[in-house]
Structures are given as structure tokens and as C-alpha cells.
Design an enzyme around this catalytic site. Structure first.
Site, PDB file in Angstrom:
ATOM      1  CB  CYS A 333      -1.038   0.002   1.109  1.00 50.78           C
ATOM      2  SG  CYS A 333      -0.596  -0.880   2.604  1.00 50.78           S
ATOM      3  NE  ARG A 362       2.800  -9.364   5.011  1.00 49.06           N
ATOM      4  CZ  ARG A 362       1.468  -9.380   4.941  1.00 49.06           C
ATOM      5  NH1 ARG A 362       0.789 -10.246   5.667  1.00 49.06           N
ATOM      6  NH2 ARG A 362       0.837  -8.530   4.162  1.00 49.06           N
TER       7      ARG A 362
END
Length: 634
Positions: A333, A362
Site C-alpha cells: 500500500c 514478512r
RNA sequence: GCUGGUGUGGCUCAGGGGCAGAGCAGCGCACUCGUAAUGCGCAGGUCGUGGGUUCGAUUCCCACCACCAGCUCCA
């Protein structure tokens, strides 16, 4: 006398104080045999429960969730009893029924070994054979606490102390064993006919890693041996479908020690992956999406602005470039924000649907990595929709329809959850309420059923999650739609309204596959590696019988390739049975056996992965058939 | 990250303080064969990594790494 209304609507009269079991017996001996518990005015009770007033009674068997729960719950008590007999110093924690069976957590000095499980099973069999009656009794709070303190059951004491004031504190006794328990339970231990202890695992007391780790034993149980066998067979089947195993066998992907959680895609896996992506691009283009690509590494400052630094740092990787701090993106984003901010936007341009197949990294805990299902880098089929407030509902609906269209193609079942504000999150309560309601209204206007998942939203907004069901019945979160008022605020996004003023757009984050990697894992297990024609890395395998058939086989291969099909030919000097076996194990949907007859007549002998030999047909007819299957996504 | 288990050729697995084994796969040769494994031969391993104990360690001990089953967390 009292009136008892049964499930079929019939009303019978009984004398006050009759037990549920006696009611069942009065109806039929067969029903009494299979009844495990009873639902009285919506509350599940033991068979020994006495009916004192007019009521609705629903007799529960193993086919009912309530019946199953009582059955498994009693099974867990039998296990606890066995453990207490063998290991008297073991302290009891909790032992509930779960979907697939039951477990019990124990605090023991030495963890249980597989051999211990066997001993416990043997002891359980004794307890079942001894067929103790299971009796319920109630104690006042202080006596209950004293009772458990005397037994040294400190966990039970803690549980009792935390029960609400008005709660009845009930115990169940079977032989020498007594446990604090809300119930309900079966009437005796002999009812558990078939059970198996499946595994031992550590589990934190009350699920918090701050607490002591207890030893949890998992098991399952059924009223019939055949049901247990069936269940165990299903577990075996699930193992066969494991995408990690199939991924290696079918040369789709692999993960090496050099990169735990970082999957490699092999040529065949890439074919599958690219088909999914091609289809994805095509469908998104149709629906007015544009595609961008943003960098994997961006300045750390951006992540401070986006709020990731405060809310997601633990999951991020960092690096330095020329003494400046950079972060590897865990989400797409913020990059999307920068793209939106390049220019001034008019309300006429909204909604803007900007898609990105973004590779995110991640830091996941080492213990959670699992094939392609849980990895440390994956590709999200992301999109960010920028819009005005009154476009929210339609845009959400559009995404819901898009996701439904996708899942239908693969024949997946799914369910939907609405996740609300989590603890560590940004924004005001009011913003969260508006956002949550928008999601709720969109779903309700479409007549969708959904579950509420309290406190499970993203840190920037509430979300709708789509959970696919895989071959073992496990569910995996794939699609998600998240409504976000925070990022536009943080990045000061604006658009110019009809009034000539600047306004704040609202944003949706959404994914359909979720992670391409995970989706491929789920597809692999779903199809047990036998992908439909349109997804198969190799759709047709040409199998010449002798080398004199190679020339025609080559022509067949060429023809299939010309028609856009994925084909391989086995030119090796092997017997046809051997070639077939190998193609079959590779789960190729169609095999073409090429011998004298085929060469002479311009035909192919077709063998289907599923149905075996399905006879000869003209090459052109076969091509048309497969091209059509491919086109129809079969 | 936590608890427990596992780690031996590409794969599946046996073995075990004293020269490292099998099947499948691979390679070579022979066989020319019609719907799930033709035969014979050859090659392939510093026994996860690093320390320690020992005359000697793949085997015993310690640490680390990875994997597996859970817990916690999540696309």
C-alpha cells in the site's frame, strides 16, 4: 404432568421430573441407544437431566453437534482419568471437545512420549470397560475451591475463581475421577466405543506465551469403530495430498535450507502460476483495474509515515543503502500511495482501481513456516481502490462479486468473516464504526452470511476475509477486503470535488488469491495434484510404442503445440506400460498412445488420467476436444 | 519464538563406537514390445553444521541450523 414438544412437533405428556433418557426410551429403544444428550429449550443437557416444566426437547445423537461434543468431551475425561491413574502428579488444565475430536492439557514434569500415549490408551480401554456411571453434582463456590485445592488442582482453582458470580459450579464424577466441568456428558464411560490418541504437543496455559507450557494430548473418538477407521483413512488421504510432497514429486516448487520460507518455483510450477496470473490480469482488465508495480525496497521514512513502523515493525526486514535506512516492503500500500499522490485527481477519475502483483517479505516466526502455505515472501494479488465515500458500497460489492467469480471457477467452498477493530490500531472509534458498517451493509445488501471476528482487523481498518476450505477441511484465509480511512489521511491524499475543493478519498485494500503461493498450495491439495486440463503444466503426453512411431508422434506433438496446448513426448526406449505409469504418476490429464494403427489411420489412442483407455479418435477431433476443455476451464 | 520429535546418495528408508547399506530414480548395454514398473551392469554419500568425549565418532555428549506435529501468530 408436563408437556414436552419434540423435534417433529409432536407433544407428549410425562410426569414431572422425568429424565431425558426416559423420554428417549419411551419413544423407541433404538433412539434411546443412540441418544447422547438432549437439547432442552436450546440448552444442551445430560441424558440424566430431569425435566420439571413444559419444554421443547431435541434428542441429540452423534450426528448433532451437541451430541458429538458430549461424546468427545466424555472421551477427554476418560483420557484425563487414565493420565491421573498413570501419572498422579499430573495437574489438570482444560480438556474440551473440538471439531475433529478432543484434547486435554496437563501440567506434567516430563513431556509425554509416543509410548506413554500407548499406555494411556490401554488405561482408557480399561476405564471404558469398567463402564463407570458419570454423575453430575454442584458445589457452592467456596466448597468447590476447597475441593480442588485439596486435590492440588491449581489450574482448576484458578478457573473456578474466574467463573462469574451467578454461574453454577458443576462437577462430573466417573469412578474415582472428578473434574470441574460445565458438561454435558454421556451417561457412562462405556459408551465410548472407538477412540485413538493422535498426538502430543506443547500448548500454553490459556493460550498465552507468557504462561507455562503444558502438554496437550489430542485424540478423537466415535460411537463406531468403522467411523474411526474412516476418519483415520481421511487423515492418510490428506497426507497424500500434502502440497509439499506433491510439489516436489510434480516438480512444481521447492524450498531449500538456504532459504527457509523462501520458495523456488520450478518450470512446471511457473506454468501453473502464470496461468493463474494471466487469468487474473484478464479478469481485472475487464473490471476496470489498471496495473502498477512498486519497488520491494523503499526508504524507512515511508514506513514511519504509513504507520507500519509503529504497528508492523516486528514483521519487517530492514537494510541500509549508502548509510540511509531502508525497509523491505511487507505490504504494497505505501508504494501505491506514492503513485496516487503524483498528480492531482478529479472526482471524475474515481473510483481508481490500481492493481499490483507485489512481492512482499514478512518475518514470520520459524515455527510457523509451512510449505507454500506460510512463507516469508509471497506475491499478493493486491489492488487499492481510491474512491469517494458514496462509492464505497458499490466498490465493495464489485470486489465481493469478483472474488466469488474466481472461487467458483475452482469449485471452492468458502465462508466469510468480518473482522473488527484490533487493540493496537490507528484512528478514531467513529472512523472504525463508519468503515465497519460500510462493510456490513455491503454484505447484507447482497444477502451474504458472515461471521464476526472480533478484534481481528488490520491496524488501519476493518476487513472482510474469505476463507477457503481445503481438502482436509482446514480453512485458509485467501481473499480479503479492507476498508481504510487511515492511509489517505496519513498520506494526505486528496481529490478535487465538483465544488472545486479538496476532499479526502477513501481506500480499499483487497486481494483475491491472497497470496499466489498459498493459493497454489491450496489448489494442489484441492485437486490432489491432478489439476484440470486448463491448469495442468503438461496437458497431453504423447507416448510412441516403438521408435518407428517417433515420426508420427512428433507430428502429433507439433499439431498440439500449434493449437496452444502444453505437450511432452516420451521418446525413451521403454515399454508402453512403463511410459504410461510414469505419465499417470505425473498426473498428466491425457496420454496419447501412438502405434502402428494410429500411424496408419492418422488417429490417436487416448488414455485419460481418470478413466483409463477411452479408445481411438482422429487427431483433429482430439485437438478440438482438449482445446475446448482448456477454454472452458475444465 | 515456545514444547516435543526428526535429520544417512535425487527420493523412500534400513543400520549402528572399528572399511557406509537396500529399493526407486540416474547412466551404460541388451530387448522392438499396445494401456500402471523388461533384464543385466555401472556410478552416486565427509551420515545436517560446528565443537567435545574416545586410540577411533555417522553412531555417545553439547551447541547451532533445517524440517515435522502442535502452541502463539498470519496472506
Amino acid at each position: 404432568m408436563i408437556k414436552v414438544t419434540l423435534k417433529d412437533g409432536s407433544i407428549n405428556e410425562y410426569k414431572k421430573g422425568i429424565t431425558i433418557k426416559e423420554v428417549a426410551e419411551s419413544i423407541s429403544a433404538g433412539l434411546a441407544r443412540v441418544a447422547l444428550a438432549g437439547e432442552v429449550d436450546g440448552v444442551v443437557r445430560d441424558l440424566g437431566y430431569k425435566l420439571e416444566n413444559d419444554c421443547k426437547l431435541n434428542l441429540l445423537t452423534f450426528d448433532d453437534e451437541g451430541g458429538r461434543e458430549a461424546f468427545r468431551h466424555t472421551s477427554s475425561h476418560i483420557m484425563a482419568q487414565a493420565v491421573k491413574r498413570l501419572y498422579p502428579e499430573a495437574k489438570l488444565a482444560i480438556g474440551p471437545a473440538i471439531d475433529t475430536g478432543f484434547y486435554y492439557d496437563f501440567d506434567v514434569e516430563k513431556p509425554f512420549s509416543p509410548e506413554d500415549l500407548e499406555k494411556i490408551e490401554n488405561e482408557m480401554n480399561k476405564i471404558i470397560k469398567e463402564n463407570y456411571a458419570i454423575e453430575r453434582f454442584v458445589l457452592p463456590r467456596d466448597e468447590a475451591i476447597k475441593f480442588m485445592e485439596e486435590k492440588g488442582e491449581t489450574y482448576k482453582v484458578e478457573l473456578i475463581k474466574e467463573l462469574p458470580e451467578d454461574e453454577e459450579i458443576s462437577f462430573y464424577r466417573q469412578g474415582e475421577f472428578v473434574d470441574l466441568c460445565a458438561g454435558p456428558h454421556l451417561s457412562s464411560t462405556g459408551k465410548v466405543k472407538a477412540f485413538k490418541l493422535l498426538s502430543v504437543a506443547g500448548a500454553y496455559w490459556r493460550g498465552s506465551e507468557k504462561n507455562k507450557m503444558l502438554q496437550r494430548i489430542y485424540g478423537t473418538s466415535f460411537p463406531k469403530k468403522s467411523q474411526l477407521d474412516e476418519y483415520l483413512a481421511r487423515l492418510e488421504e490428506a497426507k497424500k495430498r500434502d502440497h509439499r510432497k506433491l510439489g516436489r514429486e510434480l516438480d512444481l516448487f521447492d524450498i531449500f535450507e538456504e532459504g527457509p520460507g523462501f520458495p523456488f518455483f520450478l518450470p512446471k510450477g511457473m506454468v501453473l502460476r502464470n496461468i493463474l496470473i494471466d487469468y487474473w490480469r484478464q479478469e481485472h482488465k475487464k473490471r476496470g483495474y489498471q496495473e502498477i508495480s512498486t519497488p520491494i525496497i523503499l526508504n524507512e521514512d515511508l514506513w514511519h509515515r504509513s504507520g507500519h513502523w509503529d504497528h508492523y515493525k516486528e514483521n519487517m526486514y530492514f537494510t541500509t543503502i549508502d548509510d540511509a535506512n531502508y525497509a523491505i516492503k511487507p505490504m504494497n500500500c505505501p508504494g501505491g500511495m506514492l503513485v496516487y499522490k503524483r498528480k492531482l485527481h478529479s472526482y471524475r477519475e474515481l473510483p481508481q482501481r490500481i492493481a499490483e502483483l507485489g512481492l512482499v517479505h514478512r518475518h514470520e516466526l520459524s515455527g510457523v513456516l509451512h510449505g507454500l502455505m506460510r512463507v516469508r515472501c509471497f506475491t499478493q494479488d493486491d489492488a487499492h481502490i481510491f474512491m469517494t465515500t458514496d462509492q464505497i458500497k458499490d466498490e465493495i460489492k464489485g470486489v465481493i462479486e469478483l472474488i466469488d467469480d474466481f472461487y467458483k471457477i475452482f469449485g471452492f467452498k468458502y465462508h466469510v468473516e468480518l473482522s473488527t477493530r484490533p487493540e493496537n490500531s490507528m484512528g478514531t472509534d467513529e472512523q472504525w464504526e463508519v468503515a465497519t458498517n460500510a462493510l456490513r451493509e455491503a454484505m447484507e445488501s447482497m444477502g451474504m452470511k458472515y461471521k464476526i471476528n472480533e478484534g481481528d482487523g488490520a491496524f488501519y481498518g476493518p476487513k472482510i476475509d474469505f476463507h477457503l476450505e481445503d481438502s482436509i477441511g482446514r480453512t485458509w484465509q485467501c481473499g480479503t477486503i479492507q476498508l481504510d480511512f487511515q492511509m489517505p489521511e496519513r498520506f494526505d491524499l486528496t481529490y478535487i470535488g465538483p465544488d472545486g475543493e479538496r476532499h479526502r478519498p477513501v481506500m480499499i485494500h483487497r486481494v483475491v488469491f491472497g497470496s499466489i503461493e498459498r493459493f497454489i498450495a491450496i489448489l494442489t491439495e484441492h485437486y490432489a495434484g491432478a489439476f484440470p486440463v486448463w491448469l495442468s503444466p503438461v496437458q497431453v503426453k504423447v507416448l510412441p510404442i516403438l521408435d518407428k512411431h517417433h515420426e508420427y508422434a512428433k507430428r502429433v506433438e507439433q499439431k498440439l503445440i500449434e493449437n496452444g496446448l502444453r505437450v511432452e513426448t516420451d521418446y525413451r526406449n521403454e515399454k508402453i506400460g512403463y511410459k504410461i505409469r510414469e505419465a499417470q504418476l505425473q498426473k498428466v490429464p491425457y496420454m496419447l498412445v501412438i502405434g502402428d494403427k494410429e500411424t496408419e489411420n492418422g488417429t490417436v489412442a487416448v488414455r485419460s488420467r481418470k478413466d483409463g483407455d477411452i479408445g481411438s479418435m482422429l487427431l483433429d477431433d482430439f485437438v478440438n476436444k482438449i482445446v475446448e476443455e482448456d477454454r472452458q476451464k475444465k
